[in-house]
Write a protein that holds these residues in place. Structure first.
Motif, PDB file in Angstrom:
ATOM      1  N   TRP A 104      80.393 -22.364  50.617  1.00  0.00           N
ATOM      2  CA  TRP A 104      79.513 -21.351  51.184  1.00  0.00           C
ATOM      3  C   TRP A 104      79.832 -19.947  50.695  1.00  0.00           C
ATOM      4  O   TRP A 104      79.228 -18.974  51.149  1.00  0.00           O
ATOM      5  N   HIS A 105      80.753 -19.803  49.759  1.00  0.00           N
ATOM      6  CA  HIS A 105      81.173 -18.468  49.345  1.00  0.00           C
ATOM      7  C   HIS A 105      80.086 -17.676  48.634  1.00  0.00           C
ATOM      8  O   HIS A 105      80.182 -16.462  48.504  1.00  0.00           O
ATOM      9  N   GLY A 106      79.036 -18.349  48.148  1.00  0.00           N
ATOM     10  CA  GLY A 106      77.954 -17.637  47.468  1.00  0.00           C
ATOM     11  C   GLY A 106      76.778 -17.309  48.372  1.00  0.00           C
ATOM     12  O   GLY A 106      75.724 -16.900  47.884  1.00  0.00           O
ATOM     13  N   LEU A 107      76.943 -17.484  49.686  1.00  0.00           N
ATOM     14  CA  LEU A 107      75.834 -17.252  50.613  1.00  0.00           C
ATOM     15  C   LEU A 107      75.257 -15.853  50.407  1.00  0.00           C
ATOM     16  O   LEU A 107      75.973 -14.859  50.438  1.00  0.00           O
ATOM     17  N   SER A 108      73.945 -15.798  50.201  1.00  0.00           N
ATOM     18  CA  SER A 108      73.297 -14.524  49.896  1.00  0.00           C
ATOM     19  C   SER A 108      71.796 -14.679  50.059  1.00  0.00           C
ATOM     20  O   SER A 108      71.291 -15.775  50.346  1.00  0.00           O
ATOM     21  N   LEU A 109      71.086 -13.595  49.851  1.00  0.00           N
ATOM     22  CA  LEU A 109      69.630 -13.587  49.872  1.00  0.00           C
ATOM     23  C   LEU A 109      69.174 -13.376  48.433  1.00  0.00           C
ATOM     24  O   LEU A 109      69.538 -12.380  47.801  1.00  0.00           O
ATOM     25  N   GLY A 110      68.405 -14.325  47.909  1.00  0.00           N
ATOM     26  CA  GLY A 110      68.014 -14.206  46.510  1.00  0.00           C
ATOM     27  C   GLY A 110      67.063 -15.302  46.080  1.00  0.00           C
ATOM     28  O   GLY A 110      66.294 -15.841  46.883  1.00  0.00           O
ATOM     29  N   ASP A 111      67.150 -15.656  44.812  1.00  0.00           N
ATOM     30  CA  ASP A 111      66.227 -16.614  44.190  1.00  0.00           C
ATOM     31  C   ASP A 111      66.544 -18.031  44.655  1.00  0.00           C
ATOM     32  O   ASP A 111      67.648 -18.531  44.410  1.00  0.00           O
ATOM     33  N   PRO A 112      65.600 -18.731  45.284  1.00  0.00           N
ATOM     34  CA  PRO A 112      65.853 -20.117  45.705  1.00  0.00           C
ATOM     35  C   PRO A 112      66.202 -21.042  44.541  1.00  0.00           C
ATOM     36  O   PRO A 112      66.848 -22.072  44.733  1.00  0.00           O
ATOM     37  N   ALA A 113      65.801 -20.674  43.338  1.00  0.00           N
ATOM     38  CA  ALA A 113      66.035 -21.544  42.172  1.00  0.00           C
ATOM     39  C   ALA A 113      67.513 -21.727  41.873  1.00  0.00           C
ATOM     40  O   ALA A 113      67.891 -22.717  41.235  1.00  0.00           O
ATOM     41  N   VAL A 114      68.373 -20.796  42.327  1.00  0.00           N
ATOM     42  CA  VAL A 114      69.796 -20.920  42.005  1.00  0.00           C
ATOM     43  C   VAL A 114      70.389 -22.184  42.617  1.00  0.00           C
ATOM     44  O   VAL A 114      71.359 -22.745  42.083  1.00  0.00           O
ATOM     45  N   ASP A 115      69.822 -22.651  43.725  1.00  0.00           N
ATOM     46  CA  ASP A 115      70.366 -23.846  44.383  1.00  0.00           C
ATOM     47  C   ASP A 115      69.751 -25.132  43.849  1.00  0.00           C
ATOM     48  O   ASP A 115      70.075 -26.222  44.338  1.00  0.00           O
ATOM     49  N   LEU A 116      68.887 -25.014  42.845  1.00  0.00           N
ATOM     50  CA  LEU A 116      68.277 -26.198  42.237  1.00  0.00           C
ATOM     51  C   LEU A 116      68.617 -26.314  40.758  1.00  0.00           C
ATOM     52  O   LEU A 116      68.234 -27.284  40.106  1.00  0.00           O
ATOM     53  N   ALA A 117      69.354 -25.344  40.230  1.00  0.00           N
ATOM     54  CA  ALA A 117      69.694 -25.367  38.810  1.00  0.00           C
ATOM     55  C   ALA A 117      70.571 -26.564  38.445  1.00  0.00           C
ATOM     56  O   ALA A 117      70.518 -27.063  37.324  1.00  0.00           O
ATOM     57  N   TRP A 118      71.378 -27.054  39.378  1.00  0.00           N
ATOM     58  CA  TRP A 118      72.266 -28.194  39.105  1.00  0.00           C
ATOM     59  C   TRP A 118      71.493 -29.458  38.758  1.00  0.00           C
ATOM     60  O   TRP A 118      72.045 -30.398  38.164  1.00  0.00           O
TER      61      TRP A 118
END
Length: 440
Positions: A221-235
């Protein structure tokens, strides 16, 4: 580093006043981890995870994790269909920062082995959607990073310029990425609460007898932030079998405005991990890292199709095979959008040229690469009776000289079975393969 579990256990009593420690063991079997870590058992039966970071990078990560876990109030946690580790406390151990959290049970599956269909893939997509549905106040109230669509776009623009300035990026990629950054349609999205780069190993699974493998916990959870939803689907660039089903489950579970460019931005971010690795090597003046990144970038450039990052093109096929090497790119100190594998048992040397590029072989367990917040429990139900002994060669294959065509004991061809049932069985089989028999 390499502190003993007993040393780490003593630090728990400093982080949690009145704690009575009755046992301690190593959290992973690999001594090359980014953290010193251990599992500590308390007299009341609770098990806690303690991690210690000695350098600036790991200390910052633990500080961010601490802040994020405390930002997850009881109300926010009630909105999630899975568990997140509870923050227990912090302390100092010599020059290192120590973070103590709840230990979550569950199993992990590497991205390349996440099966499609019902079960793991669908549960992962729904879990990501649940994180993205959290109210922005969770992030803003804790003072965590918040980026608008335009700020996310500008961050990517700067990364492309820095990578191009090294002179090691194929011209085709530089043009491709700059065109993507300049495509206004690609950046029309609503910022969401994200994990800042979730990985397949961020999900902890349990094997539900009805639904198959289901997400029961999420770590990192260390990257918790407000931003682009795509970052959590890049994997998903490394999860070729499951990508479509994860995206579909995410879209079905999401109550956000549909984002037609989500998958394209996710792919762009996955490609840019190679650029981050190059920039990281450049900042450290490490020629070996830069050479490795340049080789990966050349392979990526050779396999690309034209205009497949264009919203107009609306890519419908899987990602290029060159992206299969994404798992070889370690976490970089320079990245803010983190899409690299993170476990405390990570060994960078295993991922450099000459290795296979995979953390595990096809049928190995995950012993030694367990997440620092995750406990690997007892093995799930043995499926060998289903996958082997319940199958026999078809009679007409006996003398064919080719591989046997398989039927089950009833004489039914498995290919005629319900695809959903077969997908669920494949998901369970994958979970079986990556289950360790103990928590090391």
């Amino acid at each position: 580093m390499a502190r003993s579990p007993f040393t780490l256990a003593a630090a728990v009593t400093a982080a949690l006043s009145g704690a009575e420690v009755v046992g301690a063991r190593t959290l992973t079997a690999d001594g090359d981890g980014r953290f010193d870590s251990a599992v500590v058992t308390l007299a009341d039966g609770r098990e806690l995870a303690i991690r210690v970071g000695d350098d600036d990078e790991t200390a910052r990560e633990l500080a961010a994790e601490s802040l994020a876990l405390r930002a997850l109030t009881a109300g926010a946690r009630a909105m999630l269909p899975f568990r997140a580790p509870e923050y227990i406390g912090e302390t100092r151990l010599a020059d290192g920062r120590a973070l103590v959290t709840e230990l979550l049970p569950g199993f992990q599956i590497e991205a390349g082995h996440v099966p499609g269909g019902r079960g793991a893939a669908e549960s992962m997509g729904a879990s990501i959607a649940a994180v993205h549905a959290l109210p922005a106040s969770v992030v803003r109230g804790a003072g965590l990073p918040a980026r608008s669509a335009e700020e996310s776009r500008e961050e990517i623009r700067q990364l492309v310029d820095r990578a191009a300035a090294t002179g090691r990026i194929p011209a085709r990629l530089t043009v491709r990425w700059r065109e993507a950054v300049d495509d206004d349609e690609l950046w029309r999205f609503e910022s969401a609460v994200t994990l800042g780069g979730v990985q397949a190993t961020s999900f902890l699974f349990d094997d539900d007898p009805e639904r198959g493998p289901a997400v029961v916990g999420v770590v990192h959870w260390h990257g918790l932030s407000l931003g682009d939803p795509a970052v959590d689907l890049a994997w998903l660039s490394s999860a070729t079998d499951a990508a479509g089903d994860v995206h579909a489950a995410y879209a079905e579970a999401s109550d956000r405005t549909p984002d037609g460019a989500l998958a394209l931005r996710a792919r762009l971010l996955a490609e840019l991990e190679f650029a981050r690795w190059l920039v990281h090597g450049d900042s450290l003046h490490r020629k070996d890292i830069m050479d490795d990144a340049a080789a990966l970038l050349e392979a990526l450039a050779e396999g690309l199709r034209e205009n497949d990052l264009s919203v107009i093109a609306q890519r419908s096929e899987g990602v290029d095979s060159a992206l299969d090497a994404l798992g070889r790119v370690p976490e970089t100190a320079a990245t803010r959008v983190n899409t690299a594998m993170e476990t405390d048992a990570y060994n960078p040397q295993d991922l450099l040229p000459g290795d296979t590029g995979e953390a595990l072989g096809g049928d190995q367990t995950r012993g030694g690469t367990n997440d620092e917040d995750a406990f690997v429990g007892d093995s799930t139900e043995d499926l060998s009776e289903i996958t082997k002994s319940d199958l026999r060669p078809r009679d007409d294959a006996a003398d064919s000289g080719s591989e046997a065509l398989w039927t089950d004991k009833t004489g039914t061809d498995p290919s005629a079975a319900d695809p959903a049932d077969e997908a669920q069985r494949a998901a369970r089989a994958a979970l079986q393969r990556w289950t360790s028999s103990s928590s090391e």
